[in-house]
Design an enzyme around this catalytic site. Structure first.
Site, PDB file in Angstrom:
ATOM      1  N   ARG A  84      88.113  59.454 -45.104  1.00 51.84           N
ATOM      2  CA  ARG A  84      87.470  59.122 -43.820  1.00 51.84           C
ATOM      3  C   ARG A  84      85.949  59.063 -43.999  1.00 51.84           C
ATOM      4  NH1 ARG A  84      87.571  59.655 -37.996  1.00 51.84           N
ATOM      5  NH2 ARG A  84      85.998  61.119 -37.224  1.00 51.84           N
ATOM      6  N   TYR A 125      75.839  60.263 -41.780  1.00 51.37           N
ATOM      7  CA  TYR A 125      76.122  59.238 -42.779  1.00 51.37           C
ATOM      8  C   TYR A 125      74.896  58.402 -43.104  1.00 51.37           C
ATOM      9  CZ  TYR A 125      80.906  60.607 -41.941  1.00 51.37           C
ATOM     10  OH  TYR A 125      82.055  61.349 -41.836  1.00 51.37           O
ATOM     11  N   HIS A 152      83.617  59.533 -32.633  1.00 54.78           N
ATOM     12  CA  HIS A 152      82.668  60.615 -32.389  1.00 54.78           C
ATOM     13  C   HIS A 152      82.152  60.546 -30.953  1.00 54.78           C
ATOM     14  CE1 HIS A 152      81.529  61.030 -36.932  1.00 54.78           C
ATOM     15  NE2 HIS A 152      82.618  61.702 -36.616  1.00 54.78           N
ATOM     16  N   ARG A 169      91.545  60.523 -38.833  1.00 53.91           N
ATOM     17  CA  ARG A 169      91.628  61.951 -39.122  1.00 53.91           C
ATOM     18  C   ARG A 169      93.055  62.267 -39.573  1.00 53.91           C
ATOM     19  NH1 ARG A 169      88.777  61.667 -34.118  1.00 53.91           N
ATOM     20  NH2 ARG A 169      86.648  62.518 -34.238  1.00 53.91           N
ATOM     21  N   LYS A 174      90.518  63.311 -31.225  1.00 52.90           N
ATOM     22  CA  LYS A 174      89.820  64.560 -30.945  1.00 52.90           C
ATOM     23  C   LYS A 174      89.221  64.513 -29.552  1.00 52.90           C
ATOM     24  CE  LYS A 174      86.684  67.790 -33.233  1.00 52.90           C
ATOM     25  NZ  LYS A 174      85.789  67.983 -34.403  1.00 52.90           N
ATOM     26  N   HIS A 234      90.088  63.879 -45.455  1.00 58.86           N
ATOM     27  CA  HIS A 234      88.819  63.667 -44.765  1.00 58.86           C
ATOM     28  C   HIS A 234      87.788  63.005 -45.676  1.00 58.86           C
ATOM     29  CE1 HIS A 234      87.950  64.560 -40.628  1.00 58.86           C
ATOM     30  NE2 HIS A 234      86.696  64.833 -40.910  1.00 58.86           N
TER      31      HIS A 234
END
Length: 302
Positions: A246, A278, A269, A149, A174, A243
């Site tokens: 990414r 995805y 995640h 990120r 995150k 992003h």
């Protein structure tokens, strides 16, 4: 609103920062979202948090929706309200959570934009003509090599990278989660080239991997602008942002491996449902191949 209500909000934000160890960005995001709820309360003469009803929260979200806010933004604001009221309930200051059962309007999920492998190669397989470009190429290689990120690359320190073992550690991703990531050969080479010329005049206490000409940690906005400038120089007309690199990392890796769990871990995640978007990108690619290659799928000429 009453001074007590304002103080309760400040207490919640302080708790996020100290007890929950939320990042400064997260705290500011909560503060921004909850200030909009404060504005609603002041407009509708709601003096204390205990007086806010579920109907009020629904009206507030409806007003925000009419202003054109996306479903994602509304869901984030609702989440902030629920968390705030959970804090008030735990501290015995209110009895109910009026935001608990309020839902934001649904919105069609947009698929993230990606670059194909050839586009990424054209972007990254280019000679750097200055010290700053050596730094920039190393940054862009890392975005694509390890799926970082923007905030994670910005926070990356020298001790977080192991060039010998070709890996790096995201200390605080995150949600405050750390993870260990592999670094590709191309990115290692780009990093080595940058670290050889990294400003010798900088503050010796600065341990950021990516620094400005003044030797200070490079800001997130500067990283975005440098990528935009690099794309312009390379003749890339599409608006490429960090992003997107990414997203491209995740899409290409999933397409080649079909290993959703591993891609989830690499991306950091928390929920696999976030990673599953995805698979839709992968299916789109497969559908295009099918349409072009299958003898019974090709359109017949008139």
């Amino acid at each position: 609103m009453q001074a007590l209500a304002q103080q309760q909000l400040l207490d919640f934000l302080q708790q996020l920062k100290v007890e929950k160890r939320a990042s400064e960005h997260t705290v500011k995001s909560y503060q921004r979202d909850l200030q909009r709820l404060v504005a609603y309360c002041e407009q509708h003469n709601v003096d204390c948090w205990a007086d806010l009803s579920s109907t009020d929260v629904l009206k507030h979200i409806a007003e925000r929706h009419r202003l054109g806010l996306s479903s994602t933004s509304l869901q984030r604001e609702l989440s902030a309200s629920r968390s705030f009221y959970l804090f008030l309930m735990k501290t015995g200051q209110v009895d109910i959570n009026p935001a608990l059962h309020v839902k934001a309007p649904k919105q069609a999920r947009k698929l993230p934009k990606t670059l194909d492998v050839d586009q990424v190669s054209a972007l990254l397989d280019a000679d750097a003509n200055s010290i700053l470009e050596l730094r920039d190429v190393a940054m862009f290689e890392l975005f694509y090599s390890s799926g970082l990120r923007l905030s994670e690359l910005h926070e990356l320190n020298l001790e977080d990278i192991d060039l010998h073992d070709k890996q790096l550690k995201v200390v605080k991703g995150k949600g405050g989660r750390s993870r260990l990531l592999p670094v590709g050969t191309k990115a290692i080479s780009a990093l080595q080239a940058w670290l050889k010329v990294r400003s010798p005049a900088m503050d010796r206490q600065e341990n950021a991997v990516f620094t400005s000409v003044k030797g200070k940690r490079l800001g997130q906005r500067s990283i975005q602008l440098r990528l935009k400038q690099w794309c312009r120089k390379k003749g890339v007309t599409e608006a490429v942002h960090p992003h997107m690199l990414r997203h491209s990392f995740a899409s290409h890796l999933l397409e080649a491996s079909q290993d959703l769990r591993s891609v989830q871990e690499l991306l950091g995640h928390e929920n696999i449902s976030t990673t599953q978007i995805y698979t839709h990108l992968d299916f789109q690619h497969l559908a295009e191949v099918y349409d072009q290659a299958h003898p019974r799928a090709k359109k017949t000429s008139e």
